[in-house]
Design a protein around this motif. Structure first.
Motif, PDB file in Angstrom:
ATOM      1  N   THR A  19      -1.751  20.961  13.384  1.00 59.57           N
ATOM      2  CA  THR A  19      -1.860  20.322  11.665  1.00 59.57           C
ATOM      3  C   THR A  19      -0.708  20.313  11.871  1.00 59.57           C
ATOM      4  N   TYR A  20      -0.293  18.865  11.462  1.00 57.18           N
ATOM      5  CA  TYR A  20       1.107  18.561  10.226  1.00 57.18           C
ATOM      6  C   TYR A  20       0.658  17.875   9.107  1.00 57.18           C
ATOM      7  N   ALA A  21       1.310  17.399   7.856  1.00 59.35           N
ATOM      8  CA  ALA A  21       1.291  16.897   7.106  1.00 59.35           C
ATOM      9  C   ALA A  21       2.563  16.059   7.098  1.00 59.35           C
ATOM     10  N   PHE A  22       1.848  14.750   6.234  1.00 51.94           N
ATOM     11  CA  PHE A  22       3.013  14.098   6.411  1.00 51.94           C
ATOM     12  C   PHE A  22       3.020  13.569   4.757  1.00 51.94           C
ATOM     13  N   LEU A  23       4.340  13.205   4.507  1.00 49.86           N
ATOM     14  CA  LEU A  23       4.349  12.624   2.763  1.00 49.86           C
ATOM     15  C   LEU A  23       5.526  11.594   3.608  1.00 49.86           C
ATOM     16  N   VAL A  24       5.255  10.575   1.940  1.00 48.76           N
ATOM     17  CA  VAL A  24       5.925   8.860   2.393  1.00 48.76           C
ATOM     18  C   VAL A  24       6.044   9.142   1.187  1.00 48.76           C
ATOM     19  N   HIS A  25       7.315   8.772   0.147  1.00 50.22           N
ATOM     20  CA  HIS A  25       7.733   8.197  -0.826  1.00 50.22           C
ATOM     21  C   HIS A  25       8.661   6.677  -1.260  1.00 50.22           C
ATOM     22  N   GLY A  26       8.376   5.475  -1.599  1.00 51.27           N
ATOM     23  CA  GLY A  26       9.278   4.397  -1.484  1.00 51.27           C
ATOM     24  C   GLY A  26       9.658   3.996  -2.887  1.00 51.27           C
ATOM     25  N   VAL A  27      10.393   3.476  -2.913  1.00 53.77           N
ATOM     26  CA  VAL A  27      10.922   2.424  -4.523  1.00 53.77           C
ATOM     27  C   VAL A  27      11.001   1.293  -4.076  1.00 53.77           C
ATOM     28  N   SER A  28      11.051   0.089  -5.369  1.00 54.26           N
ATOM     29  CA  SER A  28      11.158  -1.545  -5.140  1.00 54.26           C
ATOM     30  C   SER A  28      12.112  -0.904  -5.586  1.00 54.26           C
ATOM     31  N   THR A  29      13.113  -2.949  -5.240  1.00 55.60           N
ATOM     32  CA  THR A  29      13.675  -3.066  -6.010  1.00 55.60           C
ATOM     33  C   THR A  29      13.450  -3.783  -7.310  1.00 55.60           C
ATOM     34  N   ALA A  30      13.712  -4.129  -8.189  1.00 58.07           N
ATOM     35  CA  ALA A  30      13.386  -4.454  -9.405  1.00 58.07           C
ATOM     36  C   ALA A  30      12.322  -5.656  -9.463  1.00 58.07           C
ATOM     37  N   THR A  31      13.266  -6.127  -8.158  1.00 57.06           N
ATOM     38  CA  THR A  31      12.481  -8.268  -7.824  1.00 57.06           C
ATOM     39  C   THR A  31      11.426  -8.261  -6.278  1.00 57.06           C
ATOM     40  N   SER A  32      11.322  -7.317  -5.888  1.00 57.82           N
ATOM     41  CA  SER A  32      10.414  -7.197  -4.348  1.00 57.82           C
ATOM     42  C   SER A  32       9.120  -6.070  -4.437  1.00 57.82           C
ATOM     43  N   GLN A  33       8.889  -6.118  -3.918  1.00 57.15           N
ATOM     44  CA  GLN A  33       7.329  -5.055  -3.145  1.00 57.15           C
ATOM     45  C   GLN A  33       7.503  -4.439  -2.448  1.00 57.15           C
ATOM     46  N   LEU A  34       6.933  -3.436  -1.732  1.00 55.47           N
ATOM     47  CA  LEU A  34       7.476  -2.338  -1.620  1.00 55.47           C
ATOM     48  C   LEU A  34       5.764  -1.781  -0.080  1.00 55.47           C
ATOM     49  N   THR A  45      -2.302   4.186  11.223  1.00 55.50           N
ATOM     50  CA  THR A  45      -2.445   4.948   9.972  1.00 55.50           C
ATOM     51  C   THR A  45      -3.037   4.997   8.876  1.00 55.50           C
ATOM     52  N   VAL A  46      -2.038   4.325   7.965  1.00 53.52           N
ATOM     53  CA  VAL A  46      -2.481   4.303   5.811  1.00 53.52           C
ATOM     54  C   VAL A  46      -1.040   3.620   5.788  1.00 53.52           C
ATOM     55  N   SER A  47      -0.654   3.000   4.947  1.00 58.90           N
ATOM     56  CA  SER A  47      -0.015   2.831   4.064  1.00 58.90           C
ATOM     57  C   SER A  47       0.432   3.147   3.102  1.00 58.90           C
ATOM     58  N   VAL A  48       1.747   2.853   2.460  1.00 62.29           N
ATOM     59  CA  VAL A  48       1.855   2.757   0.976  1.00 62.29           C
ATOM     60  C   VAL A  48       2.229   1.550   0.827  1.00 62.29           C
ATOM     61  N   PHE A  49       2.395   0.654  -0.439  1.00 62.72           N
ATOM     62  CA  PHE A  49       2.284  -0.292  -1.318  1.00 62.72           C
ATOM     63  C   PHE A  49       2.870   0.051  -3.095  1.00 62.72           C
ATOM     64  N   ALA A  50       4.005  -1.012  -3.593  1.00 64.07           N
ATOM     65  CA  ALA A  50       4.492  -0.810  -4.299  1.00 64.07           C
ATOM     66  C   ALA A  50       4.967  -2.188  -5.065  1.00 64.07           C
ATOM     67  N   HIS A  51       4.508  -2.514  -6.270  1.00 65.73           N
ATOM     68  CA  HIS A  51       5.263  -3.628  -6.032  1.00 65.73           C
ATOM     69  C   HIS A  51       4.598  -3.798  -8.146  1.00 65.73           C
ATOM     70  N   ILE A  52       5.731  -4.141  -8.778  1.00 68.27           N
ATOM     71  CA  ILE A  52       5.285  -4.837 -10.473  1.00 68.27           C
ATOM     72  C   ILE A  52       5.999  -5.547 -11.305  1.00 68.27           C
ATOM     73  N   HIS A  53       5.785  -6.424 -11.782  1.00 64.34           N
ATOM     74  CA  HIS A  53       6.692  -7.743 -12.172  1.00 64.34           C
ATOM     75  C   HIS A  53       7.918  -7.712 -12.624  1.00 64.34           C
TER      76      HIS A  53
END
Length: 115
Positions: A19-34, A45-53
């Protein structure tokens, strides 16, 4: 540790079942989404989403998976992505660790029996 992660491909290949645990962290640029997806053996399996205007955004995800030896786990971008950072400013990470090894049955079928 354990030599399961290949930093040239970004793929973790499971050296020992468990049994394994995985962690993902991402940062988008100021003008895009992730948009990042975590895969096990080419299966989503799963997704990561990041966005702000007009600003930086961060997204996080964790997942616990039961893996067999030689299973592969990796992160893949989806659509148009821009991750913030550079070789000397690392803000996006992918990590994992073994929670518990798979218990193998005893080699002697009578081992552990009471009676």
């Amino acid at each position: 540790m354990g030599n399961g992660y290949d930093s040239t491909t970004g793929v973790f290949t499971c050296p020992n079942a468990g049994t394994y645990a995985f962690l993902v962290h991402g940062v988008s640029t100021a003008t895009s989404q992730l948009n990042l997806d975590i895969y096990r053996n080419n299966n989503y399996t799963v997704s990561v989403f990041a966005h702000i205007h007009n600003g930086y955004a961060s997204g996080h995800q964790s997942i616990v998976l039961q893996l067999d030896e030689q299973d592969a786990v990796f992160v893949q971008g989806r659509g148009v992505n821009s991750m913030y950072g550079s070789s000397h400013e690392i803000y996006s990470t992918f990590s994992g660790f073994l929670v518990a090894p798979t218990q193998l049955p005893p080699s002697n079928p009578n081992q552990g029996l009471i009676g």
